[in-house]
Design an enzyme around this catalytic site. Structure first.
Site, PDB file in Angstrom:
ATOM      1  N   ASP A 130      -2.270  -4.472  -2.105  1.00 50.91           N
ATOM      2  CA  ASP A 130      -0.797  -4.279  -2.417  1.00 50.91           C
ATOM      3  C   ASP A 130      -0.090  -5.503  -2.926  1.00 50.91           C
ATOM      4  OD1 ASP A 130      -0.643  -1.530  -2.342  1.00 50.91           O
ATOM      5  OD2 ASP A 130      -0.668  -1.791   0.244  1.00 50.91           O
ATOM      6  N   ASP A 187      -3.456   4.829  -5.398  1.00 52.00           N
ATOM      7  CA  ASP A 187      -2.495   3.952  -5.501  1.00 52.00           C
ATOM      8  C   ASP A 187      -2.785   2.590  -6.309  1.00 52.00           C
ATOM      9  OD1 ASP A 187      -2.649   5.637  -3.405  1.00 52.00           O
ATOM     10  OD2 ASP A 187      -0.792   4.612  -2.233  1.00 52.00           O
TER      11      ASP A 187
HETATM   12  N1  GLY Z   1       0.945   3.290  -1.778  1.00 50.72           N
HETATM   13  C1  GLY Z   1       1.443   3.751  -0.285  1.00 50.72           C
HETATM   14  C2  GLY Z   1       2.086   4.924  -0.575  1.00 50.72           C
HETATM   15  O1  GLY Z   1       2.201   5.317  -1.631  1.00 50.72           O
HETATM   16  O2  GLY Z   1       2.257   5.456   0.529  1.00 50.72           O
END
Ligand code: GLY
Length: 501
Positions: A130, A187
């Site tokens: 992230d 993601d």
């Molecule tokens: N990237 C984590 C979410 O979308 O919850």
């Protein structure tokens, strides 16, 4: 606040005085053919400013606190999720950079800087993928506006951290360390923006190839034939697929769902992610993927244009709407429209913005300081505000304003530097670096190696305006790629050079 940027208002008034047309026609002239206007624009911008100020008060103006989600019962920001290690920590400062972009108001810049700079350490967090969300939304948005050297360095550091999670056998970045063997989540596409942007900026093939390989792997394994996407694909060490599943969508705790799950926010990441990847690669397969993912999303939207958190949830409930998925998609669709010119994407994004701006999803009549309500974190945790729904909502509004050609205030970047390619390049013992300064100021020229380590600072002094050149002597250095970085006041430029011994 200025409901619209001042320049736009001035040109509007000027045109109203001198041209015999009404404001609606005037406005629609900037819309795409058959495009619809976003009627809620002024209301939305006022509301955003109101709630950002409310959040600042709620946080006691403490720039170490980065809101993530609200508590359903109270509407307050969840105090247990305010630290810089959350995947969401870059969104609040990013939203304030968006405000600075729209208003040109220096006080938003100052606040955005404070909340951004608290995240510097997050550039080295290496336990998940992230880094892009944490660093690119904060420092990246700041750098795009200010072009400042210190943010640039943090972005390079962040890209290096993310790149270290790349596994060459599998050809992808490992998303998480706490589940499965080598999980890659949909993601993760979003975090590739940090790699693609850095690769572009410093002409780095390694970062570009890593990001491209990851994007291709995701395209092959996350996307189903109908354009829907899996949330998680777990790989074995040799790159074969172990399993495809979801944790945040309707998982095995929901009878009749499991394998069929299409987690709405995951689908939104695919829409936005593949569109953004096309921006950097210009490879048609990613544009096609973005179109397929978008068409699936749009065809499965309910009447109010905001999905339930999973398109296959067997027991849909209004308590499990996901405004964040809608906001992300609205932003992605505006960009997709700019490549395809398919007005369906533009109009769907406007419809989503209208819906999110209504009482149903906006906190306009509530005490909560999130901008939007009714997002779902994962199955069973819905009906909350999130900093990411807010971020993408405002980003979508900016993209709308860009497309209909609203003028933005000019942000001063103190753009007074020019840096040329060194000569010769590649070089053996020494090379010349040429640069121009248009405004007197303190100038620094430094050499960095491929890992971002400072090798030598060859200029560091105040210089009058003029053209300069300086010889760089490479004795004692080994062959490889190096970067020379020139900065003066708030501007930074860099170029790559190759030492061959
Ligand atoms: N990237 C984590 C979410 O979308 O919850």
């Amino acid at each position: 606040m200025n409901k619209c940027p001042q320049k736009f208002v001035h040109s509007l008034i000027w045109l109203l005085i001198f041209l015999p047309i009404n404001p609606v026609n005037l406005f629609s002239q900037s819309l795409p053919q058959n495009g619809i206007p976003f009627h809620g624009l002024d209301v939305a911008l006022d509301h955003v400013e109101d709630k950002l100020n409310g959040t600042l008060l709620e946080l006691n103006f403490n720039p170490n606190l980065h809101p993530s989600l609200t508590v359903r019962e109270t509407g307050k920001w969840d105090e247990s999720k305010l630290d810089r290690y959350e995947w969401t920590s870059g969104f609040f400062s990013g939203t304030m950079w968006h405000m600075y972009r729209i208003t040109g108001d220096e006080s938003w810049k100052e606040k955005a800087e404070m909340w951004t700079e608290d995240l510097e350490d997050a550039a080295t967090i290496s336990y998940d993928h992230d880094t892009g969300f944490r660093i690119f939304n904060s420092f990246g948005n700041g750098y795009k506006l200010l072009k400042n050297r210190s943010y640039y360095r943090v972005l390079l550091k962040g890209a290096n951290t993310l790149s270290n999670r790349y596994n060459p056998t599998i050809g992808a970045i490992k998303s998480w360390d706490w589940i499965g063997n080598f999980p890659v989540i949909i993601d993760n596409l979003m975090n590739l923006e940090l790699l693609f942007w850095t690769a572009d900026t410093i002409e780095n093939n390694k970062l570009y190839n890593q990001a491209l390989s990851h994007a291709d792997l995701s395209l092959t394994h996350h996307m189903r034939e109908d354009g829907s996407t899996y949330h998680i694909v777990d790989f074995s060490d040799d790159g074969t697929v172990i399993k495809k599943f979801t944790t945040q969508g309707c998982n095995s705790t929901a009878p009749g769902c499991g394998e069929r799950s299409v987690w709405a926010r995951g689908q939104a990441w695919a829409v936005y992610g593949f569109t953004m990847i096309y921006r950097f690669t210009k490879k048609e397969r990613f544009l096609e993927a973005a179109i397929k993912a978008s068409d699936y999303f749009i065809e499965n939207l309910p009447e109010d244009r905001v999905p339930i958190y999973d398109f296959h949830e067997p027991v849909p409930s209004v308590k499990s709407k996901d405004a964040s998925a809608a906001a992300i998609v609205a932003s992605g669709l505006f960009e997709l429209y700019s490549y395809t010119k398919n007005v369906l994407y533009f109009n769907t994004a406007v419809d989503i913005l209208e819906s999110l701006t209504s009482d149903n999803y906006s906190t306009i009549n509530s005490d909560s300081n999130s901008i939007l309500k009714k997002s779902t974190i994962h199955r069973g945790k819905g009906n909350v505000g999130t900093s990411y729904a807010d971020y993408y909502y405002l980003e979508a509004i900016i993209r709308y304003m860009e497309l209909v050609q609203v003028e933005f205030p000019i942000i001063e970047t103190e753009n007074n530097l020019y840096l040329d390619q060194n000569y010769p390049n590649p070089f053996n013992n020494s090379t010349m670096i040429y640069y121009t300064i248009e405004q007197e100021g303190n100038v620094k020229l430094s050499i960095y190696d491929y890992t971002g380590r400072l090798v030598q600072t060859i200029v560091d002094r105040s210089l009058p305006s003029g053209n300069y050149n300086i010889e760089f002597n490479s004795s004692g250095l080994s062959s490889g790629i190096y970067f020379y970085v020139l900065s003066s006041n708030k501007q930074t430029l860099s170029k790559r050079m190759t030492l061959l011994k």
